[in-house]
Design an enzyme around this catalytic site. Sequence first.
Site, short mmCIF file in Angstrom:
data_model
loop_
_atom_site.label_atom_id
_atom_site.label_comp_id
_atom_site.label_asym_id
_atom_site.label_seq_id
_atom_site.Cartn_x
_atom_site.Cartn_y
_atom_site.Cartn_z
N GLU A 54 0.84 -1.19 0.00
CA GLU A 54 0.00 0.00 0.00
C GLU A 54 0.88 1.24 0.00
O GLU A 54 1.98 1.23 0.54
CB GLU A 54 -0.89 0.01 1.26
CG GLU A 54 -1.76 1.25 1.34
CD GLU A 54 -2.71 1.27 2.53
OE1 GLU A 54 -2.43 0.63 3.55
OE2 GLU A 54 -3.75 1.96 2.43
N CYS A 78 -6.52 1.67 3.15
CA CYS A 78 -7.27 2.93 3.14
C CYS A 78 -7.07 3.68 1.83
O CYS A 78 -7.90 4.54 1.48
CB CYS A 78 -6.84 3.79 4.32
SG CYS A 78 -7.23 3.05 5.90
N ASN A 87 -12.43 -2.23 1.18
CA ASN A 87 -11.49 -2.48 2.28
C ASN A 87 -12.08 -1.87 3.54
O ASN A 87 -12.46 -0.70 3.54
CB ASN A 87 -10.15 -1.80 1.99
CG ASN A 87 -9.21 -1.79 3.19
OD1 ASN A 87 -8.69 -2.83 3.58
ND2 ASN A 87 -9.02 -0.63 3.80
N GLU A 88 -12.17 -2.64 4.58
CA GLU A 88 -12.60 -2.13 5.89
C GLU A 88 -13.84 -1.24 5.80
O GLU A 88 -13.91 -0.19 6.44
CB GLU A 88 -11.45 -1.42 6.59
CG GLU A 88 -10.30 -2.35 6.88
CD GLU A 88 -9.25 -1.79 7.82
OE1 GLU A 88 -9.32 -0.62 8.18
OE2 GLU A 88 -8.35 -2.57 8.21
O1 AHR Z 1 -2.14 -1.07 6.91
C1 AHR Z 1 -2.52 0.24 7.19
C2 AHR Z 1 -4.02 0.45 7.22
O2 AHR Z 1 -4.66 -0.23 8.23
C3 AHR Z 1 -4.72 0.01 5.97
O3 AHR Z 1 -4.66 0.98 5.03
C4 AHR Z 1 -6.13 -0.19 6.43
O4 AHR Z 1 -6.77 -1.18 5.69
C5 AHR Z 1 -6.00 -0.49 7.89
O5 AHR Z 1 -6.85 0.25 8.67
#
Ligand code: AHR
Length: 848
Positions: A53, A280, A401-402
């Site tokens: 990321e 994120c 994601n999340e």
């Molecule tokens: O790994 C860092 C962050 O943690 C990621 O972007 C997110 O998915 C999680 O909250």
Amino acid sequence: MSLLRHVKIGIASLIFFLGGLLLVPAAESAVISIDATNAGPAINPRMYGIFLEEINHGVDGGLYGELVRNRAFEDSRPPEGYTLQDGVWRNVKGFDSGFSRYGYTTNGVPFWSLIQTGAAKGAMRVETTGGITPQSCYCLRLDAEPAADGRVGVANEGFFGIGVRQGEQYRLSLHARGGDFKGPLRVRLEDANGAPCSDEVEIGPIGKSWQKFEKILTGSKTDSKARLVIEAGAKGTVWLDFVSLFPTKTWKNRPNGLRPDIADMIAGLHPGFVRFPGGCVVEAGSVATAYNWKLTVGPVEQRQERWGPWNYRRTQGMGLFEYLQFCEDLGAEPLYVGFAGQTCIFRRPQLVPMDDMWWVRNNLLDVVEYANGSANSKWGALRARAGHPAPFNLKLMEIGNENQGPEFEQRYNLIHEALKSKYPGIRYLADLSWTSRESMADAQFDIQDQHYYNSSRWFATRFNEYDGRDRKLPPLYLGELAVTTQDAGNLRGNLRAALSEGVFLMGCERNSDVVRMVSYAPLLANVDGRTELTGSPPPWHAMIYFDGTRVFGTVSYSLWKLFGANHPAHCVQTDVSFPNAKPVVVSGQIGLGTWADTAEFKDIHVEKDGKVFFNSDFSTNADDWQPNGGRWSIKNGVYRQGQTGQGFSYFGDENWSDYTLTLKARNTGGSEGFLIVFGRKGGDRYWWNLGGWGNTQDAIEYNQTPVGPPVPAKIERNRWYDVKIVLSGARIRCYLDGKLIHDATVPRQEKFFAVAGPDASTGHMIIKAINLDANAVPAQLNVDHFGPISHTARMTVLTSPGLADNNSLENPAKVQPVTSTVEISGNNFSHEFAPHSLTILRLKAREE
Ligand code: AHR
């Protein structure tokens, strides 16, 4: 019975071997019984992967080879989809983007500075139109008046300095146009004192329209904090755009490629898959900045940069194509994560209205065509033009994601339905880390993603985490795992963290039908560019750290690498008996808190065996309390948290245990209920979360992970509730208005763990053992039904004198695995496992 003897011992293991013999008191013995015929389910050969990321300047300022920061001068753009409120760029619900905190300004030239010495004069400014492409329409204007005794120009500071190595070559490219200025421009790398770090090249003549110039610079000294200086050789006005500096040698010599030393570290993990681009980054803090792969393909000058959720602008240089190429070069499966129409839930989420979801859905349909379609298809043709006519064969896709709640399910279903009917062969993943299974009850997915950031204690007590999982549920991908609490120190990833993660990973291997894939997060960090956690320091950690010229892996890196290289085809029955597990006692301070709310608290009372520890009196002050976040005040004997969001206040002694806490609490605003903290010690805390998950559930949590099952619940606004929490040893009972809601027991901390199974290619019996004890553990190993074992075996040990020990830029090899050949003489043998260690034994069947 025979004795395992060292044939060749590295220095580190010798120290520990001697330590074990001479210094450490004798511990109780363990017995490891392995039945090679009793096989568990197959382990996914691609179980160990990575999650890549753009966070911590891991990619821009790290893996991606670009050395110039703000190369396109687009960094003066405000974050897309945010508005200026009280001098701060915020999303519509008021979340601070971080723009102004990290060197960004709309009227300056971030990361560039004017050089002006002696009698020379100059001025620089950003122009927001006229750049080389519509996507990169910002450019830099320099008005220069050099003098005999001085120079004028601009300098780029890179990403926390430009890393230059003596003897290495760097490809400089820039676009320039002049007014009355015809050149030349003189370009070189310099150290902080202005001394050259490279040769100097001349660029010119410069015409009236944009022209691209390319030159090679050769490093004349190694410096991780150099800067790129562009000096005007004559009087006049010159415009610059897309100023880029790349090492000529990128990883695998790919154009627009990667920094070789960092890519090599990643390749060393032999990842089975690469999850990308987030995290994120996928959801971002506004719909306009949510990840849109279509902005990341084609010539780099035509990619539109976007503000990222981790407080900096993404160049999009490592875009979709570069990602897919990286996967292919690594031999890893791509796992692409797509935006699902809900922005990040930790940054005040925005939703794409259902009527507008067509573009979100189409983006995901099109990404599959880009990756897998024929070179004649619309998007496949773009891939072919980028140099890869053959499909990349994308087989794993995660939708969101999340994300959270019914809004997520609705959007997930819309996207999934379209994808599944067009691409039925792909396996679809849904992330349920922050949403309940109930709220995804109607969603179809092949694999459930789950993220765990937690303490070393949490991981080390999860060897049996999945033993009882309902096998009818979808299998799991644990996409983001890491020890994150302070008990592991500031950089995390140290020996303590690594061994705890290892215990958890062993539990995953034992349940390989449930856990199909795992990855650590975050993967990368520039030591100077670590991203702050939303709201709370310290910043994010990583598995691989670097600066401009150096790179190292943490102990977690070594452990995960060893697990990846030593995972068996399946586990075989491995029973460990070791009597050393210490009972858990929940102990620590009490606290009050909110997650997304405002709330009030009163009549707080703590007692143990009839002895009163504390009785609250909020009539005059709350001075003994330790607020952390939120806005705390007292009024009429009530202690209140008056700022909607997260806020905590703590009280008491870390050694308090076996106490009963009673109080009254009421929610006064926000979207959930309130939190009652207990057992807070070091960085760790338990809480009873009442009305969590959007006011749908109550749960006991340890560092945000449930202890025992959550229960459906709803907290009413402005109603006083009677709360009682009773601690006895490891047992936690929670009562609401006199009714028992939870009765949970915290698992014991075992100290010694082992798993075993055959290697798919060599047939070796791989035994992995983790000893969390400060003493060496003598063990008896019995390997049944494997046939006679060869007299030599390979042993790898990962350990260090201190649990907090870790590697660093200065000492990258401080904690490294040591491999030796050992002799054994039978299927029943004894071995002493070093204190605080991972040991991997590879036993061979004897050739008769
Ligand atoms: O790994 C860092 C962050 O943690 C990621 O972007 C997110 O998915 C999680 O909250």
